[in-house]
Design a protein around this motif. Structure first.
Motif, PDB file in Angstrom:
ATOM      1  N   UNK A 272      -9.832  11.426  -0.218  1.00  0.00           N
ATOM      2  CA  UNK A 272      -9.673  10.940   1.157  1.00  0.00           C
ATOM      3  C   UNK A 272      -8.948  11.968   2.026  1.00  0.00           C
ATOM      4  N   UNK A 273      -7.915  12.596   1.463  1.00  0.00           N
ATOM      5  CA  UNK A 273      -7.152  13.566   2.241  1.00  0.00           C
ATOM      6  C   UNK A 273      -8.029  14.748   2.628  1.00  0.00           C
ATOM      7  N   UNK A 274      -7.733  15.306   3.802  1.00  0.00           N
ATOM      8  CA  UNK A 274      -8.472  16.424   4.407  1.00  0.00           C
ATOM      9  C   UNK A 274      -9.796  15.981   5.021  1.00  0.00           C
ATOM     10  N   UNK A 275     -10.109  14.669   4.951  1.00  0.00           N
ATOM     11  CA  UNK A 275     -11.398  14.183   5.456  1.00  0.00           C
ATOM     12  C   UNK A 275     -11.320  13.847   6.940  1.00  0.00           C
TER      13      UNK A 275
ATOM     14  N   UNK B 141     -17.616   6.928   7.937  1.00  0.00           N
ATOM     15  CA  UNK B 141     -18.670   7.887   7.620  1.00  0.00           C
ATOM     16  C   UNK B 141     -18.086   9.293   7.755  1.00  0.00           C
ATOM     17  N   UNK B 142     -18.242  10.157   6.758  1.00  0.00           N
ATOM     18  CA  UNK B 142     -17.626  11.491   6.791  1.00  0.00           C
ATOM     19  C   UNK B 142     -18.340  12.416   7.778  1.00  0.00           C
ATOM     20  N   UNK B 143     -17.688  12.702   8.906  1.00  0.00           N
ATOM     21  CA  UNK B 143     -18.338  13.456   9.979  1.00  0.00           C
ATOM     22  C   UNK B 143     -18.639  14.891   9.580  1.00  0.00           C
ATOM     23  N   UNK B 144     -17.751  15.502   8.798  1.00  0.00           N
ATOM     24  CA  UNK B 144     -17.999  16.894   8.409  1.00  0.00           C
ATOM     25  C   UNK B 144     -19.209  17.006   7.494  1.00  0.00           C
TER      26      UNK B 144
ATOM     27  N   UNK C 243     -21.765  14.773   7.360  1.00  0.00           N
ATOM     28  CA  UNK C 243     -22.949  14.417   8.147  1.00  0.00           C
ATOM     29  C   UNK C 243     -23.392  15.593   9.005  1.00  0.00           C
ATOM     30  N   UNK C 244     -22.416  16.322   9.548  1.00  0.00           N
ATOM     31  CA  UNK C 244     -22.778  17.474  10.385  1.00  0.00           C
ATOM     32  C   UNK C 244     -23.542  18.515   9.570  1.00  0.00           C
ATOM     33  N   UNK C 245     -23.110  18.740   8.344  1.00  0.00           N
ATOM     34  CA  UNK C 245     -23.798  19.727   7.498  1.00  0.00           C
ATOM     35  C   UNK C 245     -25.231  19.328   7.206  1.00  0.00           C
ATOM     36  N   UNK C 246     -25.488  18.016   7.084  1.00  0.00           N
ATOM     37  CA  UNK C 246     -26.822  17.571   6.687  1.00  0.00           C
ATOM     38  C   UNK C 246     -27.722  17.182   7.854  1.00  0.00           C
TER      39      UNK C 246
ATOM     40  N   UNK D 149     -26.764  17.872  11.526  1.00  0.00           N
ATOM     41  CA  UNK D 149     -26.476  18.505  12.812  1.00  0.00           C
ATOM     42  C   UNK D 149     -25.311  17.859  13.540  1.00  0.00           C
ATOM     43  N   UNK D 150     -25.190  18.195  14.821  1.00  0.00           N
ATOM     44  CA  UNK D 150     -24.025  17.772  15.597  1.00  0.00           C
ATOM     45  C   UNK D 150     -24.025  16.289  15.948  1.00  0.00           C
ATOM     46  N   UNK D 151     -25.165  15.631  15.888  1.00  0.00           N
ATOM     47  CA  UNK D 151     -25.232  14.217  16.256  1.00  0.00           C
ATOM     48  C   UNK D 151     -25.576  13.383  15.024  1.00  0.00           C
ATOM     49  N   UNK D 152     -24.920  12.211  14.924  1.00  0.00           N
ATOM     50  CA  UNK D 152     -25.169  11.329  13.786  1.00  0.00           C
ATOM     51  C   UNK D 152     -26.500  10.608  14.007  1.00  0.00           C
ATOM     52  N   UNK D 153     -27.401  10.773  13.081  1.00  0.00           N
ATOM     53  CA  UNK D 153     -28.684  10.071  13.173  1.00  0.00           C
ATOM     54  C   UNK D 153     -28.453   8.581  12.935  1.00  0.00           C
ATOM     55  N   UNK D 154     -29.061   7.743  13.755  1.00  0.00           N
ATOM     56  CA  UNK D 154     -28.847   6.299  13.620  1.00  0.00           C
ATOM     57  C   UNK D 154     -29.321   5.802  12.257  1.00  0.00           C
ATOM     58  N   UNK D 155     -28.482   4.961  11.659  1.00  0.00           N
ATOM     59  CA  UNK D 155     -28.803   4.420  10.346  1.00  0.00           C
ATOM     60  C   UNK D 155     -28.444   5.344   9.198  1.00  0.00           C
TER      61      UNK D 155
END
Length: 584
Positions: free
Chosen positions: A77-80, A87-90, A92-95, A97-103
């Motif tokens: 959990x730490x550093x997240x 939802x882990x933003x870092x 999601x960004x890697x997989x 892009x910059x915007x979270x795909x819905x769902x």
């Protein structure tokens, strides 16, 4: 499988959902958007959706997961950096892009990472709920305690040691209901409070290194703080300083509905900050929850609960947690919007009638407590909640309801911030209800003179406020010399003690030992000029003595050199005033 019959912004109404229950998480529409049931009426369920509902139409499917909104807990959990529903933003960004795909969802905790598990119990040991069964070195700063789930009690039949993932079974426990397998990954419903054995009275201060806070408006470990202030008054500055310097083991920073640029600053600066105590990156003991104002409203409402649930988990390990909520006004606005969509009877200024209760439930999850389970341990959660009242008007409902349940009020002043006086906490409008409970600690651990000097300094500041009104009427020159000396000392307290630079390597953190030395020096100067005035000398003869400059420079002196500098300055003050009095 149910179907949607109406869509109203973040609120969706569906019917005929199988096995529906209040607060169950559901998947909405063909995109499988995440939502939560917040109202049931017969076979109809009202759902708040944590994602953008654009394009969702009546007739689409709704399925329940059978579980309430929960956080995943375990090493990693730490550093997240998470959004409001963990939802882990870092990642999601890697997989995506910059915007979270819905769902789109991703595991909040890395399921493939290996952790070195060291057991603290052995085969045949009896265990109870909440007991620490082993440890994992989560970061270089924090040892993660692996605790028995709250519903597990029995005897260890097998326990492993070594490298494993959070989904690997590390122990088997014989219980009344059969054999149970334990993994390091747990879930906890965010709206359910994690109970403790007992709560302790507030008797130990949370040392922040900020003089105006520690000296005048201290907060106890496990306390609650309200920080209201208008735009640009320095709320984020205060919370950044507390995140970096406060005497806490772990920081949980919840950016709830703040503007994207403020949250971006936090996301970019925190990973680069150093923990001043260890020299390691500050993120090694920090968890960020980012929910900006352009993110879905319902997720903003959930972010506060996600943050406090994670904080409770680490508190149960025996750590001191500082939770920064920035800002609860945006959270309350999310409540107002959802309440409006539900067509509930509005309260004051359109906020729901239950606003005060919801705020109370959140702040009551703070506290300094003895934790259930072996071994005995103490943990605390201190909540610092920023409030952003429109135009700085704290008579509005969110500010007033927050002040009813919090015991410390740091009134941020935009005029101080505009003069670059930071921390911009107004010393006349702020208060701390922990003061009487913490003064004995300061007397015993720092100096027996602390309460006396603190009272004298506060009296001088209050007297200055009264004299300023007189000065505006008759002018400074018309004041008696005794009153002029009060204004002189008050200026030193304001500019040399209360004002503190966050960018100065020495002044950004002030230890309690340095604070009492600075206070004693200022009061020595105050006492000596009073003595000089009583002997018939005027303030015009005193106010420009060379040693005054030394008082203002003590904030630049490092702790090891304090005693020497203090003695030299006292000697210099005495020498200057004796010369004026004509003494040898």
């Amino acid at each position: 499988m149910g179907k949607i019959i109406r869509v109203s912004g973040p609120v969706v109404v569906a019917e005929d959902i199988e096995n529906q229950k209040m607060f169950d998480v559901v998947r909405v529409g063909e995109l499988n958007l995440v939502g939560e049931i917040i109202k049931l009426n017969g076979n109809r369920a009202t759902i708040q959706v944590y994602e953008d509902t654009s394009g969702i139409k009546p007739g689409e499917k709704v399925e329940t997961t059978g579980k309430p909104l929960s956080v995943e807990l375990g090493p990693g959990l730490l550093k997240s950096i998470y959004d409001g529903i963990q939802r882990p933003l870092d990642i999601i960004r890697e997989s995506s892009g910059d915007f979270i795909r819905r769902g789109y969802t991703a595991n909040p905790i890395d399921l493939k990472a290996k952790w070195e598990f060291k057991p603290l119990v052995k085969k045949g040991d009896d265990i109870k709920p909440g007991q620490i069964l082993g440890t994992v070195q989560e970061t270089s700063l924090i040892e993660h305690k692996i605790m028995a789930p709250r519903d597990i009690e029995g005897q260890i039949s097998e326990i492993l040691e070594g490298s494993m993932t959070v989904t690997d079974v590390y122990a088997h426990v014989k219980t009344k209901n059969g054999d149970k397998k334990l993994t390091m990954r747990q879930e906890w419903p965010v709206r359910t409070i994690r109970g403790v054995k007992s709560k302790l009275p507030p008797s130990i201060p949370l040392v922040t290194g900020q003089r105006v806070i520690d000296t005048f408006f201290p907060v106890a470990k496990g306390g609650t703080v309200a920080v209201p202030g208008p735009f640009g008054s320095g709320k984020t500055v205060v919370q950044h300083q507390l995140s970096k310097w406060a005497d806490s083991d772990i920081v949980v920073y919840v950016g709830c509905g703040e503007r994207g640029n403020e949250m971006t600053e936090i996301l970019t600066t925190f990973p680069e900050l150093q923990d001043p105590k260890s020299g390691k990156p500050l993120m090694e003991r920090t968890i960020l929850i980012a929910n900006t104002s352009n993110m879905p409203v319902a997720a903003r409402e959930a972010s506060i609960y996600t943050g406090i649930s994670i904080a409770e988990y680490y508190r149960d390990m025996g750590y001191g947690i500082a939770l920064m909520a920035d800002s609860t006004s945006r959270w309350a606005e999310a409540l107002r919007e959802i309440s409006g969509r539900l067509e509930e009877m509005p309260g004051e200024e359109g906020y729901p009638a239950y606003l005060g209760r919801r705020l109370s439930e959140f702040y009551e999850r703070s506290g300094n407590a003895i934790i259930s389970g072996n071994p005995d341990r103490n943990g605390s959660i201190t909540i610092v909640g920023a409030v952003s009242p429109p135009g700085g008007d704290i008579s509005e409902p969110v500010s007033q309801n927050t002040l009813r349940v919090t015991r410390v009020f740091w009134a941020l002043d935009a005029s101080l911030a505009s003069r670059r006086h930071f921390p911009s906490i107004n010393w006349l409008n702020s208060y701390s209800l922990y003061e009487s409970e913490l003064l004995p600690w300061f007397s015993e651990n720092i100096s027996k003179d602390w309460p006396t000097i603190y009272s004298k300094m506060m009296n001088i500041l209050q007297k200055e406020s009264e004299l300023q009104e007189v000065v505006q009427l008759v002018g400074y020159d018309a004041l008696p010399d005794r009153e002029k000396s009060v204004l002189d000392v008050a200026k030193i307290i304001r500019e040399d003690y209360l004002q503190q630079s966050a960018f100065d390597d020495v002044d950004q953190f002030c230890s309690l030992n340095k604070q009492i030395v600075m206070m004693k020096l200022i009061m020595h100067y105050s006492n000596e000029i009073e003595k000089t005035i009583d002997q018939g000398f005027s303030m015009s003869q005193i106010e420009n003595i060379p040693s005054k400059e030394k008082i203002s420079r003590i904030k630049e002196v490092r702790d090891p050199d304090l005693e020497k500098y203090f003695n030299e300055t006292v000697t210099s003050i005495d020498s200057d005033l004796k010369r004026i009095r004509g003494e040898k």
